[in-house]
Design a protein around this motif. Structure first.
Motif, short mmCIF file in Angstrom:
data_model
loop_
_atom_site.label_atom_id
_atom_site.label_comp_id
_atom_site.label_asym_id
_atom_site.label_seq_id
_atom_site.Cartn_x
_atom_site.Cartn_y
_atom_site.Cartn_z
N SER A 92 -7.87 0.11 -10.00
CA SER A 92 -6.42 0.35 -9.71
C SER A 92 -5.96 0.82 -10.70
O SER A 92 -6.30 -0.11 -12.12
CB SER A 92 -6.21 -0.83 -9.47
OG SER A 92 -7.07 -0.95 -7.95
N LEU A 93 -4.97 1.60 -10.38
CA LEU A 93 -4.43 1.74 -11.92
C LEU A 93 -2.84 1.93 -11.24
O LEU A 93 -2.37 2.46 -10.05
CB LEU A 93 -4.35 3.83 -12.06
CG LEU A 93 -5.30 3.67 -13.08
CD1 LEU A 93 -6.25 5.42 -13.28
CD2 LEU A 93 -6.10 2.94 -14.75
N GLY A 94 -1.84 1.55 -12.06
CA GLY A 94 -0.27 1.79 -11.80
C GLY A 94 0.20 0.62 -10.63
O GLY A 94 0.00 -0.64 -11.05
N THR A 95 0.99 1.42 -9.62
CA THR A 95 1.27 -0.31 -8.71
C THR A 95 0.42 -1.03 -7.89
O THR A 95 -0.55 -0.46 -7.63
CB THR A 95 2.56 0.81 -7.73
OG1 THR A 95 2.98 1.69 -8.45
CG2 THR A 95 3.09 -0.44 -6.83
N ARG B 265 0.43 4.45 -6.99
CA ARG B 265 -0.55 3.57 -7.13
C ARG B 265 -1.68 4.93 -7.66
O ARG B 265 -1.86 5.73 -6.47
CB ARG B 265 -1.02 2.53 -6.48
CG ARG B 265 -2.78 2.32 -6.12
CD ARG B 265 -3.04 1.09 -5.14
NE ARG B 265 -3.65 0.13 -5.17
CZ ARG B 265 -5.15 0.69 -4.81
NH1 ARG B 265 -5.84 1.30 -4.27
NH2 ARG B 265 -6.42 -0.30 -5.50
N LEU B 266 -2.75 4.72 -8.25
CA LEU B 266 -3.99 5.87 -7.78
C LEU B 266 -5.14 4.81 -7.85
O LEU B 266 -5.05 3.26 -8.90
CB LEU B 266 -3.74 6.44 -9.44
CG LEU B 266 -3.36 7.39 -10.02
CD1 LEU B 266 -3.63 7.95 -11.17
CD2 LEU B 266 -3.51 8.81 -8.89
N ASN B 267 -6.22 4.47 -7.54
CA ASN B 267 -7.37 3.89 -7.28
C ASN B 267 -8.62 5.03 -7.26
O ASN B 267 -8.19 5.97 -6.61
CB ASN B 267 -7.15 3.55 -5.39
CG ASN B 267 -8.78 2.54 -5.26
OD1 ASN B 267 -9.66 3.26 -4.01
ND2 ASN B 267 -9.15 1.75 -6.22
N ILE B 268 -9.14 4.98 -8.01
CA ILE B 268 -10.70 6.19 -8.56
C ILE B 268 -11.54 4.74 -7.98
O ILE B 268 -12.05 3.59 -8.62
CB ILE B 268 -11.14 6.03 -10.25
CG1 ILE B 268 -9.96 6.55 -10.52
CG2 ILE B 268 -11.63 7.00 -9.74
CD1 ILE B 268 -9.87 6.60 -12.10
#
Length: 220
Positions: free
Chosen positions: A149-152, A209-212
């Motif tokens: 998880s990245l960001g919001t 939000r970025l989800n990888i």
């Protein structure tokens, strides 16, 4: 501070269900910032980030870009058959190494050394985006799924392997968090109920939000 969360309380690593492990704050700010910049690069193509149209004609509210293998509902392809047919970008070595680190953090070094991810899906959520409850079933091998998880921050719902109904758990995933699910939980239903705007850390230079997610497809 994230709504509903006391920032002074520790967020311990925990096994949410058998084989499902949440490791808070796994990525430091520097690595988060690096990944955000890589996501910006990946989003431009050769098969660029797009909104996915489902077989029933509905359009997903998240926008996605694939690496290694292009994900379509509900299969993988080497080409972006729903976005002009471009050949998908290769799976990056940086994510292969990160995937092994992640599985090591969740299950130990023996499992980490064996992990060979070959596909990544990068999902971008704006303030209104959601992800309905679903299973990850397109892979031909039940190797763990790694989620970064990245960001919001978001409210992530992790359910059972039988259906979309209870029992489930709602978990707040914050920028830098790691979530790995495999073993008995590999085919658990899961989704994102909502994002929590205003919670992205300032130091990573990104809002939204970025989800990888990293997977091993079992394809040739």
């Amino acid at each position: 501070m994230i709504p509903g969360t006391d920032a002074l309380l520790p967020r311990p690593r925990r096994e949410v269900a058998a084989g499902a492990v949440h490791v808070p704050d796994w990525l430091g700010e520097h690595r988060q910032r690096e990944l955000v910049e890589l996501c910006r690069t990946w989003a431009t193509g050769p098969a660029p980030m797009r909104s996915v149209t489902m077989p029933n004609g509905g359009v997903m509210s998240v926008r996605s870009v694939s690496l290694g293998w292009h994900w379509l509902p509900y299969r993988y392809s080497r080409t972006a058959d729903d976005a002009g047919g471009a050949v998908v970008a290769p799976f990056p070595d940086v994510l292969r190494a990160l995937g092994r680190e992640a599985v090591t953090a969740a299950y130990g070094p023996d499992e980490g050394e064996r992990y060979e991810p070959d596909a990544a899906l990068v999902n971008y959520y704006d303030a209104d985006a959601r992800m309905g409850m679903h299973q990850d079933r397109e892979e031909r091998i039940n190797a763990p799924v790694v989620s970064l998880s990245l960001g919001t921050a978001c409210v992530f719902r992790f359910g059972n392997t039988e259906n979309r109904n209870r029992p489930w758990q709602d978990i707040e995933l914050v920028s830098g968090d790691l979530f790995v699910f495999g073993g008995p939980s590999r085919f658990a239903y899961h989704g994102v109920l909502r994002t929590l705007p205003g919670t992205a850390p300032e130091g990573i230079g990104f809002e939204g939000r970025l989800n990888i997610t990293l997977r091993r497809t079992g394809l040739g």
